[in-house]
Design an enzyme around this catalytic site. Structure first.
Site, mmCIF file in Angstrom:
data_model
loop_
_atom_site.group_PDB
_atom_site.id
_atom_site.type_symbol
_atom_site.label_atom_id
_atom_site.label_comp_id
_atom_site.label_asym_id
_atom_site.label_seq_id
_atom_site.Cartn_x
_atom_site.Cartn_y
_atom_site.Cartn_z
ATOM 1 N N LYS A 265 0.816 -1.264 -0.092
ATOM 2 C CA LYS A 265 -0.025 0.211 0.078
ATOM 3 C C LYS A 265 0.763 1.192 -0.005
ATOM 4 O O LYS A 265 0.383 2.203 -0.542
ATOM 5 C CB LYS A 265 -0.913 0.055 1.428
ATOM 6 C CG LYS A 265 -2.112 -1.000 1.118
ATOM 7 C CD LYS A 265 -3.148 -0.852 2.164
ATOM 8 C CE LYS A 265 -4.404 -1.504 1.960
ATOM 9 N NZ LYS A 265 -5.480 -1.135 2.877
ATOM 10 N N ASP B 200 -10.239 3.276 2.017
ATOM 11 C CA ASP B 200 -10.593 2.726 2.908
ATOM 12 C C ASP B 200 -11.137 3.894 3.989
ATOM 13 O O ASP B 200 -12.111 3.397 4.850
ATOM 14 C CB ASP B 200 -9.000 2.597 3.656
ATOM 15 C CG ASP B 200 -8.613 1.120 3.345
ATOM 16 O OD1 ASP B 200 -9.542 0.279 2.624
ATOM 17 O OD2 ASP B 200 -7.256 0.826 3.104
#
Ligand code: ATR
Length: 289
Positions: free
Chosen positions: A71, A112
């Site tokens: 990520k 997210d």
């Protein structure tokens, strides 16, 4: 599902990826909307991110999700980074765009934070003006805290086993509504008493450690509290059972997985995502495992 010469490809890069629910979730969504798209798991070893993304662009992929441990490392390879992703310092969704000459460019997003806030609201809790306790200070916590601050939470207390990590998160996100504390039973109970929302972003309680909880055994959860657990395997963690049995509202982690996936789906396809279909597909996959 029929794969032919017009099938559009997306997927997830991670290491490992074999337990990901995302292929089932996205392929169910494509099927429900009659889209000729296919989502595949792509195991990419650490150190192979750049070459993998160049390959995916060359192969005509429309985008990918990014999961552990890539990520952060994908940031260096991207042509643009959305403000949420830049603030969080991590990307979980990449859109591969092409100009009229077919030249590809890579655009990074982080769904997210918005996914968490969407799942929270869908669970019946509006974060605006709320005092929140966030347990954990890893990557998931960063997205949750960013989302809460953007959504107007009035105070966010970050408790972590390793205090230095909580302090680092607080200083990097740099907001006067943030404070860091060590995760001890006493400090957790005190902070929770003075809050409306408690969020677990740690892996405590995740299968196979289903007998673990951040909440001390034998102590009632304040019933005015909403408890959100990012863990979704099992769907009802011990923490959520403690909350439910105390009369507090409990929200499971599958909602966030689905909402972040729905936002990625919309970034890639430009279509509104069938959220309920996606959640059912995840539940079926969890039952199968
Ligand atoms: P992620 O990116 O998914 O958030 P991570 O960066 O590995 O994962 O962070 C895991 C979080 O869970 C951390 O806050 C970790 O606490 P430490 O910073 O002290 O390691 C927390 N965590 C994991 N196991 C824990 C345990 N048994 N008790 C308390 N906290 C735990």
């Amino acid at each position: 599902m029929r794969i032919d010469g017009r099938t559009q490809l997306v997927g997830v890069i991670g290491w490992p990826v074999e337990h990901s629910l995302s292929p089932a979730m996205h392929n169910a969504a494509f099927a429900a909307l009659g889209l000729n798209w296919c989502y595949v798991p792509l195991a990419v070893a650490p150190g192979q991110v750049e070459v993998a993304l160049c390959g995916l662009a060359a192969l005509g992929f429309r985008g990918v999700n990014v999961t552990v441990p890539h990520k952060q490392s994908v940031l260096a390879v991207l042509d643009s980074i959305a403000p949420d992703a830049a603030a969080i310092g991590a990307v979980n969704t990449i859109l591969i765009a092409r100009d009229e000459n077919g030249v590809a460019s890579l655009h990074g997003y982080n769904t997210d934070a918005q996914g968490f806030i969407g799942a929270l609201r869908r669970g019946g809790c509006e974060p605006q003006g709320k005092r929140v306790v966030v347990v954990g200070a890893g990557g998931a916590a960063r997205a949750v805290v960013h989302g809460l601050l953007e959504a107007g939470a009035s105070r966010v207390t970050v408790l972590n086993r390793t205090l230095e990590r909580a302090c680092k998160l607080v200083s990097e996100l740099g907001d006067s509504r943030l404070e860091a504390q060590e995760l001890t039973p006493e400090l957790l109970l005190r902070a929770a008493d003075a809050a409306e929302l408690l969020v677990n972003t740690t892996t405590v309680g995740m299968w196979p450690n289903v007998q673990e909880s951040i909440w001390p055994a034998g102590v009632a959860v304040p019933p005015h509290l909403t408890v959100f657990d990012l863990v979704y395997n099992p769907l009802e963690t011990l923490l959520l059972r403690q909350a439910r049995e105390s009369g507090a509202r409990a929200i499971d982690g599958l909602g966030m997985l689905v909402e972040q996936g729905a936002l990625a789906f919309e970034i890639w396809t430009g279509r509104s995502a069938p959220v309920e279909v996606m959640r059912t597909a995840c539940e079926q996959e969890l039952h199968r495992a």
